[in-house]
Structures are given as structure tokens and as C-alpha cells.
Design a protein around this motif. Structure first.
Motif, PDB file in Angstrom:
ATOM      1  N   LEU A 166     -38.625  -9.514   8.780  1.00 19.12           N
ATOM      2  CA  LEU A 166     -39.899  -9.186   9.413  1.00 19.12           C
ATOM      3  C   LEU A 166     -40.389  -7.803   9.006  1.00 19.12           C
ATOM      4  CD1 LEU A 166     -39.278 -10.704  12.938  1.00 19.12           C
ATOM      5  CD2 LEU A 166     -40.738 -11.595  11.130  1.00 19.12           C
ATOM      6  N   SER A 167     -39.493  -6.852   8.828  1.00 21.67           N
ATOM      7  CA  SER A 167     -39.875  -5.512   8.377  1.00 21.67           C
ATOM      8  C   SER A 167     -40.454  -5.551   6.965  1.00 21.67           C
ATOM      9  CB  SER A 167     -38.678  -4.569   8.417  1.00 21.67           C
ATOM     10  OG  SER A 167     -38.276  -4.333   9.738  1.00 21.67           O
ATOM     11  N   LEU A 168     -39.885  -6.370   6.118  1.00 18.36           N
ATOM     12  CA  LEU A 168     -40.401  -6.509   4.757  1.00 18.36           C
ATOM     13  C   LEU A 168     -41.753  -7.197   4.748  1.00 18.36           C
ATOM     14  CD1 LEU A 168     -37.087  -7.514   2.970  1.00 18.36           C
ATOM     15  CD2 LEU A 168     -38.393  -5.407   2.582  1.00 18.36           C
ATOM     16  N   LEU A 169     -41.885  -8.288   5.488  1.00 17.27           N
ATOM     17  CA  LEU A 169     -43.149  -9.021   5.531  1.00 17.27           C
ATOM     18  C   LEU A 169     -44.266  -8.195   6.157  1.00 17.27           C
ATOM     19  CD1 LEU A 169     -41.933 -12.569   6.599  1.00 17.27           C
ATOM     20  CD2 LEU A 169     -42.582 -11.802   4.318  1.00 17.27           C
ATOM     21  N   GLY A 170     -43.913  -7.370   7.131  1.00 16.08           N
ATOM     22  CA  GLY A 170     -44.902  -6.542   7.802  1.00 16.08           C
ATOM     23  C   GLY A 170     -45.256  -5.272   7.066  1.00 16.08           C
ATOM     24  N   GLY A 171     -44.581  -4.998   5.962  1.00 20.70           N
ATOM     25  CA  GLY A 171     -44.881  -3.795   5.203  1.00 20.70           C
ATOM     26  C   GLY A 171     -44.287  -2.533   5.793  1.00 20.70           C
ATOM     27  N   LEU A 172     -43.304  -2.683   6.666  1.00 19.38           N
ATOM     28  CA  LEU A 172     -42.634  -1.512   7.239  1.00 19.38           C
ATOM     29  C   LEU A 172     -41.557  -0.986   6.304  1.00 19.38           C
ATOM     30  CD1 LEU A 172     -42.263  -2.725  10.918  1.00 19.38           C
ATOM     31  CD2 LEU A 172     -43.968  -1.158   9.990  1.00 19.38           C
ATOM     32  N   ASP A 173     -41.015  -1.841   5.483  1.00 17.72           N
ATOM     33  CA  ASP A 173     -39.996  -1.486   4.494  1.00 17.72           C
ATOM     34  C   ASP A 173     -40.406  -2.053   3.141  1.00 17.72           C
ATOM     35  OD1 ASP A 173     -38.196  -0.183   6.218  1.00 17.72           O
ATOM     36  OD2 ASP A 173     -37.283  -2.080   6.809  1.00 17.72           O
ATOM     37  N   ALA A 174     -39.929  -1.402   2.090  1.00 12.23           N
ATOM     38  CA  ALA A 174     -40.174  -1.883   0.727  1.00 12.23           C
ATOM     39  C   ALA A 174     -38.889  -2.530   0.203  1.00 12.23           C
ATOM     40  CB  ALA A 174     -40.587  -0.730  -0.172  1.00 12.23           C
ATOM     41  N   PRO A 175     -38.994  -3.634  -0.505  1.00 10.40           N
ATOM     42  CA  PRO A 175     -37.791  -4.278  -1.037  1.00 10.40           C
ATOM     43  C   PRO A 175     -37.174  -3.447  -2.161  1.00 10.40           C
ATOM     44  CG  PRO A 175     -39.756  -5.397  -1.832  1.00 10.40           C
ATOM     45  CD  PRO A 175     -40.215  -4.377  -0.849  1.00 10.40           C
ATOM     46  N   HIS A 197     -51.730  -2.922   3.480  1.00 10.77           N
ATOM     47  CA  HIS A 197     -51.297  -4.251   3.932  1.00 10.77           C
ATOM     48  C   HIS A 197     -51.172  -4.276   5.453  1.00 10.77           C
ATOM     49  CE1 HIS A 197     -49.225  -8.090   4.045  1.00 10.77           C
ATOM     50  NE2 HIS A 197     -48.190  -7.519   4.649  1.00 10.77           N
ATOM     51  N   ARG A 198     -50.516  -3.258   6.032  1.00  9.34           N
ATOM     52  CA  ARG A 198     -50.357  -3.210   7.490  1.00  9.34           C
ATOM     53  C   ARG A 198     -51.713  -3.123   8.193  1.00  9.34           C
ATOM     54  NH1 ARG A 198     -46.240   0.388   6.070  1.00  9.34           N
ATOM     55  NH2 ARG A 198     -47.598   2.122   6.562  1.00  9.34           N
ATOM     56  N   LYS A 199     -52.623  -2.333   7.664  1.00  7.49           N
ATOM     57  CA  LYS A 199     -53.919  -2.124   8.311  1.00  7.49           C
ATOM     58  C   LYS A 199     -54.805  -3.369   8.261  1.00  7.49           C
ATOM     59  CE  LYS A 199     -58.009   0.790   8.151  1.00  7.49           C
ATOM     60  NZ  LYS A 199     -58.694   1.882   7.481  1.00  7.49           N
ATOM     61  N   ASN A 200     -54.742  -4.102   7.168  1.00  6.89           N
ATOM     62  CA  ASN A 200     -55.697  -5.185   6.948  1.00  6.89           C
ATOM     63  C   ASN A 200     -55.154  -6.603   7.116  1.00  6.89           C
ATOM     64  OD1 ASN A 200     -58.187  -3.698   6.005  1.00  6.89           O
ATOM     65  ND2 ASN A 200     -56.611  -2.815   4.706  1.00  6.89           N
ATOM     66  N   HIS A 201     -53.847  -6.776   7.136  1.00  3.55           N
ATOM     67  CA  HIS A 201     -53.313  -8.138   7.123  1.00  3.55           C
ATOM     68  C   HIS A 201     -52.245  -8.433   8.176  1.00  3.55           C
ATOM     69  CE1 HIS A 201     -55.411  -8.652   3.350  1.00  3.55           C
ATOM     70  NE2 HIS A 201     -54.761  -7.627   2.831  1.00  3.55           N
ATOM     71  N   VAL A 202     -51.795  -7.438   8.898  1.00  2.00           N
ATOM     72  CA  VAL A 202     -50.631  -7.639   9.767  1.00  2.00           C
ATOM     73  C   VAL A 202     -50.918  -7.107  11.169  1.00  2.00           C
ATOM     74  CG1 VAL A 202     -48.201  -7.035  10.104  1.00  2.00           C
ATOM     75  CG2 VAL A 202     -49.066  -7.400   7.808  1.00  2.00           C
ATOM     76  N   SER A 203     -50.424  -7.811  12.158  1.00  2.00           N
ATOM     77  CA  SER A 203     -50.405  -7.323  13.535  1.00  2.00           C
ATOM     78  C   SER A 203     -48.962  -7.305  13.993  1.00  2.00           C
ATOM     79  CB  SER A 203     -51.215  -8.224  14.459  1.00  2.00           C
ATOM     80  OG  SER A 203     -52.572  -8.192  14.116  1.00  2.00           O
ATOM     81  N   LEU A 204     -48.552  -6.204  14.556  1.00  2.67           N
ATOM     82  CA  LEU A 204     -47.164  -6.061  14.993  1.00  2.67           C
ATOM     83  C   LEU A 204     -47.117  -5.752  16.485  1.00  2.67           C
ATOM     84  CD1 LEU A 204     -45.929  -3.779  12.106  1.00  2.67           C
ATOM     85  CD2 LEU A 204     -45.457  -6.198  12.350  1.00  2.67           C
ATOM     86  N   ILE A 205     -46.213  -6.399  17.165  1.00  2.00           N
ATOM     87  CA  ILE A 205     -45.919  -6.072  18.554  1.00  2.00           C
ATOM     88  C   ILE A 205     -44.418  -5.804  18.609  1.00  2.00           C
ATOM     89  CG2 ILE A 205     -45.898  -6.856  20.934  1.00  2.00           C
ATOM     90  CD1 ILE A 205     -48.218  -8.728  20.194  1.00  2.00           C
ATOM     91  N   PHE A 206     -44.077  -4.560  18.895  1.00  2.00           N
ATOM     92  CA  PHE A 206     -42.664  -4.177  18.892  1.00  2.00           C
ATOM     93  C   PHE A 206     -42.028  -4.531  20.226  1.00  2.00           C
ATOM     94  CE2 PHE A 206     -44.668  -1.457  15.759  1.00  2.00           C
ATOM     95  CZ  PHE A 206     -43.822  -1.612  14.695  1.00  2.00           C
ATOM     96  N   GLN A 207     -40.775  -4.924  20.158  1.00  2.85           N
ATOM     97  CA  GLN A 207     -40.037  -5.280  21.360  1.00  2.85           C
ATOM     98  C   GLN A 207     -39.816  -4.057  22.229  1.00  2.85           C
ATOM     99  OE1 GLN A 207     -36.393  -7.311  20.552  1.00  2.85           O
ATOM    100  NE2 GLN A 207     -35.860  -7.548  22.683  1.00  2.85           N
ATOM    101  N   ASN A 208     -39.468  -2.938  21.627  1.00  7.36           N
ATOM    102  CA  ASN A 208     -39.253  -1.685  22.347  1.00  7.36           C
ATOM    103  C   ASN A 208     -40.270  -0.671  21.856  1.00  7.36           C
ATOM    104  OD1 ASN A 208     -36.944  -2.596  23.727  1.00  7.36           O
ATOM    105  ND2 ASN A 208     -35.714  -2.248  21.898  1.00  7.36           N
ATOM    106  N   TYR A 209     -40.916   0.007  22.757  1.00  4.02           N
ATOM    107  CA  TYR A 209     -41.872   1.028  22.377  1.00  4.02           C
ATOM    108  C   TYR A 209     -41.818   2.155  23.406  1.00  4.02           C
ATOM    109  CZ  TYR A 209     -44.657  -1.326  25.917  1.00  4.02           C
ATOM    110  OH  TYR A 209     -45.086  -1.881  27.083  1.00  4.02           O
ATOM    111  N   ASN A 210     -42.282   3.312  23.016  1.00  6.59           N
ATOM    112  CA  ASN A 210     -42.316   4.469  23.902  1.00  6.59           C
ATOM    113  C   ASN A 210     -43.759   4.969  23.995  1.00  6.59           C
ATOM    114  OD1 ASN A 210     -39.489   4.647  24.299  1.00  6.59           O
ATOM    115  ND2 ASN A 210     -39.294   5.480  22.241  1.00  6.59           N
TER     116      ASN A 210
END
Length: 61
Positions: free
Chosen positions: A16-25, A45-58
Motif C-alpha cells: 500500500l505504501s508503494l501504490l500510494g506513492g509514500l515509498d519508492a521501489p 501522484h499522491r496529490k492527483n490520484h490517491v486518497s489515504l486514510i491512516f489507521q493511526n494519526y496525531n
């Protein structure tokens, strides 16, 4: 709607981190709509194509 299931340690979060653009392969490429997401940048990619909802947030108040 999709569900990604697997035992602990089976790389669900990494996928999920790779698909969401949070990490690079480190090897290979990730394509979205036929284009390598690294080509225009992971932030684009994150700005225009992905929505993320994190399980834990502060929240900072």
C-alpha cells in the motif's frame, strides 16, 4: 472496494505504501494509468490520484 488480506509480515503495508506513492521501489516500476508514477514525481501522484486514510494519526492542537 478491495480488501488486501494476509498474515502478519506478508508485506500488505509495504504494498500500500508503494501504490500510494509514500515509498519508492528499489527495483522495478509502478504504473498508474499506463504511466510510471515516478515519472511525474511521487508527490504529484499522491496529490492527483490517491486518497489515504491512516489507521493511526496525531492531531496537533
Amino acid at each position: 472496494m478491495y480488501a488486501i488480506l494476509g498474515p502478519s509480515g506478508s508485506s500488505k503495508t509495504t504494498l500500500l505504501s508503494l501504490l500510494g506513492g509514500l515509498d519508492a521501489p528499489t527495483k522495478g516500476h509502478i504504473f498508474f494509468d499506463g504511466k510510471d508514477i515516478a515519472g511525474q514525481g511521487l508527490a504529484y501522484h499522491r496529490k492527483n490520484h490517491v486518497s489515504l486514510i491512516f489507521q493511526n494519526y496525531n492531531l496537533i492542537a
